[in-house]
Motif scaffolding. Structure first.
Motif, PDB file in Angstrom:
ATOM      1  N   TYR B 587       0.906  -0.730  -0.248  1.00  0.00           N
ATOM      2  CA  TYR B 587       0.010   0.389  -0.540  1.00  0.00           C
ATOM      3  C   TYR B 587       0.787   1.693  -0.376  1.00  0.00           C
ATOM      4  N   ASN B 588       1.216   1.248   1.066  1.00  0.00           N
ATOM      5  CA  ASN B 588       2.637   2.569   1.063  1.00  0.00           C
ATOM      6  C   ASN B 588       3.269   2.860  -0.233  1.00  0.00           C
ATOM      7  N   LEU B 589       3.771   1.416  -1.036  1.00  0.00           N
ATOM      8  CA  LEU B 589       4.455   1.953  -2.138  1.00  0.00           C
ATOM      9  C   LEU B 589       3.821   2.168  -3.419  1.00  0.00           C
ATOM     10  N   LYS B 590       2.396   1.701  -3.664  1.00  0.00           N
ATOM     11  CA  LYS B 590       1.096   2.242  -4.127  1.00  0.00           C
ATOM     12  C   LYS B 590       1.246   4.065  -4.112  1.00  0.00           C
ATOM     13  N   GLU B 591       0.814   4.455  -3.284  1.00  0.00           N
ATOM     14  CA  GLU B 591       0.680   5.849  -2.522  1.00  0.00           C
ATOM     15  C   GLU B 591       1.728   6.304  -2.987  1.00  0.00           C
ATOM     16  N   GLN B 592       3.173   5.981  -3.007  1.00  0.00           N
ATOM     17  CA  GLN B 592       4.395   6.482  -3.414  1.00  0.00           C
ATOM     18  C   GLN B 592       4.485   7.346  -4.907  1.00  0.00           C
ATOM     19  N   LEU B 593       3.812   5.671  -5.309  1.00  0.00           N
ATOM     20  CA  LEU B 593       3.984   6.111  -6.874  1.00  0.00           C
ATOM     21  C   LEU B 593       3.418   6.892  -7.425  1.00  0.00           C
ATOM     22  N   ALA B 594       2.105   6.994  -7.260  1.00  0.00           N
ATOM     23  CA  ALA B 594       0.864   7.885  -7.354  1.00  0.00           C
ATOM     24  C   ALA B 594       1.213   9.191  -7.024  1.00  0.00           C
ATOM     25  N   ALA B 595       2.095   9.578  -6.223  1.00  0.00           N
ATOM     26  CA  ALA B 595       2.229  10.853  -5.458  1.00  0.00           C
ATOM     27  C   ALA B 595       3.594  11.302  -6.909  1.00  0.00           C
ATOM     28  N   ILE B 596       4.116  10.375  -7.025  1.00  0.00           N
ATOM     29  CA  ILE B 596       5.671  11.063  -8.031  1.00  0.00           C
ATOM     30  C   ILE B 596       4.979  10.771  -9.800  1.00  0.00           C
ATOM     31  N   ASP B 597       3.944  10.087  -9.469  1.00  0.00           N
ATOM     32  CA  ASP B 597       2.673   9.891 -10.664  1.00  0.00           C
ATOM     33  C   ASP B 597       2.036  12.050 -11.076  1.00  0.00           C
ATOM     34  N   SER B 598       1.422  11.973  -9.903  1.00  0.00           N
ATOM     35  CA  SER B 598       0.944  13.190  -9.764  1.00  0.00           C
ATOM     36  C   SER B 598       1.698  14.544  -9.739  1.00  0.00           C
ATOM     37  N   ARG B 599       3.024  14.190  -9.204  1.00  0.00           N
ATOM     38  CA  ARG B 599       4.308  15.188  -9.232  1.00  0.00           C
ATOM     39  C   ARG B 599       4.635  15.165 -11.439  1.00  0.00           C
ATOM     40  N   GLU B 600       4.501  14.394 -11.123  1.00  0.00           N
ATOM     41  CA  GLU B 600       4.715  14.683 -13.071  1.00  0.00           C
ATOM     42  C   GLU B 600       3.963  15.358 -13.508  1.00  0.00           C
ATOM     43  N   ALA B 601       3.060  15.026 -13.554  1.00  0.00           N
ATOM     44  CA  ALA B 601       1.272  15.599 -14.248  1.00  0.00           C
ATOM     45  C   ALA B 601       1.739  17.015 -13.259  1.00  0.00           C
ATOM     46  N   GLU B 602       1.750  17.421 -12.621  1.00  0.00           N
ATOM     47  CA  GLU B 602       1.878  18.857 -12.197  1.00  0.00           C
ATOM     48  C   GLU B 602       3.034  19.533 -12.652  1.00  0.00           C
ATOM     49  N   ALA B 603       4.036  18.599 -12.960  1.00  0.00           N
ATOM     50  CA  ALA B 603       5.501  19.828 -13.424  1.00  0.00           C
ATOM     51  C   ALA B 603       4.785  19.479 -15.234  1.00  0.00           C
ATOM     52  N   GLY B 604       4.605  18.591 -15.904  1.00  0.00           N
ATOM     53  CA  GLY B 604       3.921  18.699 -16.809  1.00  0.00           C
ATOM     54  C   GLY B 604       2.793  20.001 -17.652  1.00  0.00           C
ATOM     55  N   LEU B 605       1.778  19.772 -16.189  1.00  0.00           N
ATOM     56  CA  LEU B 605       0.743  20.822 -17.246  1.00  0.00           C
ATOM     57  C   LEU B 605       1.669  22.498 -16.744  1.00  0.00           C
ATOM     58  N   ARG B 606       2.688  22.386 -15.391  1.00  0.00           N
ATOM     59  CA  ARG B 606       3.337  23.488 -15.458  1.00  0.00           C
ATOM     60  C   ARG B 606       4.075  24.391 -16.938  1.00  0.00           C
ATOM     61  N   ASN B 607       4.327  22.763 -17.831  1.00  0.00           N
ATOM     62  CA  ASN B 607       5.715  23.659 -18.922  1.00  0.00           C
ATOM     63  C   ASN B 607       4.790  23.645 -20.016  1.00  0.00           C
ATOM     64  N   SER B 608       3.483  22.911 -19.733  1.00  0.00           N
ATOM     65  CA  SER B 608       2.774  23.826 -21.050  1.00  0.00           C
ATOM     66  C   SER B 608       2.641  24.819 -21.152  1.00  0.00           C
ATOM     67  N   ILE B 609       1.714  25.300 -22.510  1.00  0.00           N
ATOM     68  CA  ILE B 609       1.242  26.521 -22.625  1.00  0.00           C
ATOM     69  C   ILE B 609       0.836  26.848 -21.893  1.00  0.00           C
ATOM     70  N   ALA B 610      -0.033  26.653 -21.750  1.00  0.00           N
ATOM     71  CA  ALA B 610      -1.984  26.878 -20.197  1.00  0.00           C
ATOM     72  C   ALA B 610      -0.506  27.148 -19.090  1.00  0.00           C
ATOM     73  N   GLY B 611       0.057  26.252 -18.764  1.00  0.00           N
ATOM     74  CA  GLY B 611       0.756  26.280 -16.837  1.00  0.00           C
ATOM     75  C   GLY B 611       1.693  27.734 -17.732  1.00  0.00           C
ATOM     76  N   ARG B 612       2.425  27.627 -18.422  1.00  0.00           N
ATOM     77  CA  ARG B 612       2.897  28.915 -18.600  1.00  0.00           C
ATOM     78  C   ARG B 612       2.652  30.055 -18.558  1.00  0.00           C
ATOM     79  N   ILE B 613       1.660  30.221 -19.355  1.00  0.00           N
ATOM     80  CA  ILE B 613       0.161  31.625 -19.013  1.00  0.00           C
ATOM     81  C   ILE B 613       0.148  31.249 -17.459  1.00  0.00           C
ATOM     82  N   GLY B 614      -0.466  30.191 -17.260  1.00  0.00           N
ATOM     83  CA  GLY B 614      -0.967  30.576 -15.807  1.00  0.00           C
ATOM     84  C   GLY B 614       0.079  31.658 -14.477  1.00  0.00           C
ATOM     85  N   THR B 615       1.383  30.946 -15.154  1.00  0.00           N
ATOM     86  CA  THR B 615       2.783  31.181 -14.069  1.00  0.00           C
ATOM     87  C   THR B 615       2.681  32.345 -14.074  1.00  0.00           C
ATOM     88  N   ALA B 616       2.675  32.732 -15.455  1.00  0.00           N
ATOM     89  CA  ALA B 616       2.714  34.500 -15.500  1.00  0.00           C
ATOM     90  C   ALA B 616       2.049  35.131 -15.170  1.00  0.00           C
TER      91      ALA B 616
END
Lengths: 82, 622
Positions: B587-616
């Motif tokens: 269960y712990n492992l599953k949680e950890q993997l999920a956390a990494i996945d969501s960090r990846e998705a977040e980084a991806g979103l931040r890097n996208s056009i929409a994310g860059r507009i939002g950051t600006a």
């Protein structure tokens, strides 16, 4: 078209609910004039005031058809007692 | 050749009802070019003949003072329908004949559908149909549009008139010595010069000049300035004379004589009034209560809350079905499409985007049904009547309230159908101001956010704060409407003159057609515009993807997490089923993997056009 006006004239907005009055003239611009004419509110026609809200528009009955008339418009319709 | 029939008549004469009966579901709703007036067309077929029916907007007259009237007469002149069916309300004959007389003056092939004879009879009005037909010189067919009675005879008469194709002599109404003299003079000038004769009969053109009809005047000036100036001279001469002697405009004289003509015609034994006409009709009795100064607003609030409750409570179940259907569709698509951009486009872009909107279809349907019910019964006109005074202050119209309520005026609506409900508003400026401010209301999507904030900061008096938020939304909407109406969309409000239709029991067919066509319009919009926008949004949130080095970093983190556990645990996680209970480590492992996945998705979103507009933008809004 000459009529002897014995009766006092007042605006439709001052008419008492439940009373019948006669349209004398319309004091508005040409556009409003035309709209009211087209709905049959020609000078000389008789209308009955059904409802006279304190602030809202009033309802009149003319030829068995109910019209809601805004306050501003009612001010411009000059009527007299029958 | 297919015959075109134009369906005309006064508002509330049962025209729309008749149109629905004639065409059934074979309807097409569009707009007249350049204006927001609805154009409805349909087919009537019987005995192998197809008749094309166009529903003209309901009008009282044919002046140039309202869009509806201009649209109606332009259609009659440009499209030259084979027959015009004029729907005439028998219970209000004189006023309805005012439009009929104008059609006859235009020399149009006419058939009269004398509608609502049953209502007239109840009111003690008997109409001699044969006599009316004889005096007007056109077929008069009694109909009861609510039940479809008389529609076959009506269409037969229409087809018959269309076949004749004989030129009709325009009706000549006498308008008194002054006007008649001018008309003769103008007619002569028009005929000798062939001025605008391809559009209207000569006498009609002359009449319109006297009425100072802006549309026809400008058309005339363009066509032949010399003749037009000549006609304008005659007009101003007559106009001045009438102003001096009687203090009225020519159009008042014209309207007066037209009604005089109708009264004279009707008095020749066409109408017989049986009993006292002054007795209170049922509609008046209802109005005495429903528009009462004190009871009226209470009843109105009750009805509006009822509509709201009906829409959002009963649509919950079918909305759930739609939601689960799109969830299932998304899952199925991810199962069968290979991982990657295509899957992401189909699932996140198309199904989530369009599904999110189409999921609302049942709600929209329920709401349009409720609005159709209020509209067809005649209550909506009363609501507009009661609220007009308040809304007028803010440059809106009484009917604007409907859009506000639906958008979430009572917290929890939805702005999409709210904006669509503004269709019922006639004036462009008022409609624009309403639809721009309707989204200020507390729609269902804002509600959870407010609820969260309230629970966090005002735990003691939640209901009170919610009420205040609702009031703030209303004041915001009304104040912004006022601001818009006094700046960008400045202009006079339409003077409020409105016919209050008698209360009627809506027909099931009418309700079904009105609900169906509006819902279909919504679906079409969702299917096209929203599909396009959700694909654009998806692309903005997907591209550019994370660079390979970053992707590798997240992959390494996952590897590290797996390596920290024993292979047995990794294996357990890979093979377990939803129902099985995982061991603590897995269960712990599953949680950890999920956390990494969501960090990846977040980084991806931040890097996208929409994310860059939002950051600006973040910097600006801070």
């Amino acid at each position: 078209m000459v009529s002897i006006m014995v009766n006092k004239m007042f605006s439709l907005s001052q008419a008492v609910p439940g009373k019948k009055v006669k349209v004398i003239s319309i004091a508005g611009g040409r556009g409003l004039h035309a709209r009211l004419l087209n709905m049959g509110l020609i000078p000389g026609s008789t209308i009955e005031v059904v409802n006279q809200g304190m602030i809202g528009p009033c309802i009149i009955v003319h030829n068995s058809c109910r019209l809601a008339i805004g306050r501003g418009v009612a001010h411009k319709i000059i009527v007299s007692d029958l | 050749m297919e015959t075109t029939v134009a369906l005309a008549g006064n508002p509330n004469s049962g025209k729309t009802c008749l149109f629905n009966e004639l065409t059934g579901a074979r309807q097409h709703v569009g707009n007249y070019p350049g204006v927001t007036v609805e154009k409805k067309e349909g087919q009537y077929s019987r005995g192998g003949h197809a008749i094309h029916i166009v529903d003209l907007p309901g009008t009282y007259s044919l002046t140039a003072y309202s869009v509806e009237e201009v649209v109606a007469r332009d259609f009659l002149v440009n499209e030259r329908p084979g027959v015009v069916i004029d729907t005439v309300d028998a219970s209000n004959l004189e006023r309805n004949l005012y439009l009929t007389v104008q059609f006859l003056e235009m020399g149009l092939p006419l058939v009269i559908a004398l509608n609502m004879g049953d209502v007239a009879k109840k009111r003690g009005i008997d109409i001699d149909i044969e006599k009316l037909s004889m005096l007007l010189g056109v077929p008069v067919i009694p109909t009861i549009a609510r039940t479809g009675k008389g529609k076959e005879e009506l269409m037969e008469a229409a087809a018959c008139i269309a076949r004749e194709q004989k030129p009709r002599v325009p009706l000549k109404v006498s308008y008194g010595d002054d006007v008649d003299g001018a008309l003769r003079e103008m007619e002569e000038a028009i005929i000798t010069n062939g001025f605008l004769m391809d559009t209207y009969p000569a006498r009609w053109i002359a009449l319109k000049y006297l009425e100072n009809d802006e549309q026809l005047l400008s058309r005339g000036q363009k066509r032949n300035p010399v003749v037009s100036a000549q006609l304008e001279d005659i007009t101003s001469r007559v106009s001045d004379h009438l102003q001096k002697t009687l203090n009225i405009y020519p159009e008042a004289i014209i309207a007066d004589h037209r009604f005089g003509y109708i009264n004279a015609l009707v008095k020749q034994g066409v109408i017989e009034r049986r009993d006292n006409q002054e007795r209170l009709y049922t509609s008046d009795k209802i109005d005495k209560i429903v528009t009462n100064r004190f009871l009226g607003p209470i009843i109105m609030i009750g009805v509006l809350m009822g509509l709201y409750h009906f829409t959002f409570t009963y649509s919950e179940v079918p909305v759930g079905w739609f939601d689960s259907f799109f969830d299932w569709l998304g899952e199925t698509a991810s199962l069968y499409l290979p991982d990657g951009l295509l899957q992401s486009l189909v699932v996140s872009g198309i199904i989530d985007g369009v599904g999110g909107v189409l999921g609302f279809v049942p709600l929209i349907m329920f709401m349009f049904f409720g609005i159709a019910l209020l509209g067809d019964s005649g209550y909506l006109a009363r609501v507009a009547f009661m609220l007009d005074r308040i809304f007028r202050v803010f440059g809106l119209h009484g009917s604007s309230v409907m859009a506000y309520i639906v958008s979430g005026g009572i917290a929890g609506g939805c702005a999409v159908p709210g904006v669509m409900a503004t269709r019922t508003l006639k004036s462009d400026r008022e409609r624009l101001a309403t639809l721009l401010t309707a989204p200020f209301m507390n729609c269902g999507a804002k509600l959870p956010v407010f609820a969260l904030l309230i629970a966090a900061f005002f735990a003691k008096n939640e209901a009170m704060v919610m009420l205040i938020i609702t009031l703030v939304s209303w004041s915001g909407a009304l104040l912004v409407a006022k601001l818009l109406r006094s700046t960008i969309i400045k202009g006079e409000s339409m003077p409020f003159v409105m016919e209050l239709p008698p209360y009627r029991l809506p027909t099931f067919r009418g309700l079904a057609i009105h609900t169906g066509e509006r819902t279909w319009q919504y679906i079409k919009k969702a299917g096209t515009i929203i599909l396009g926008i959700s694909i654009i949004l998806w692309a903005m949130m997907t591209f550019p993807g994370l660079p390979d080095s970053k992707l590798q970093k997240f992959e390494n983190q996952r590897e590290a997490a797996r390596a920290a556990m024993s292979t047995a645990i990794s294996h357990e996680l890979e093979t377990y089923k939803e129902t099985a209970v995982l061991s603590r480590e897995a269960y712990n492992l599953k949680e950890q993997l999920a956390a990494i996945d969501s960090r990846e998705a977040e980084a991806g979103l931040r890097n996208s056009i929409a994310g860059r507009i939002g950051t600006a933008l973040e910097r600006v809004s801070k």
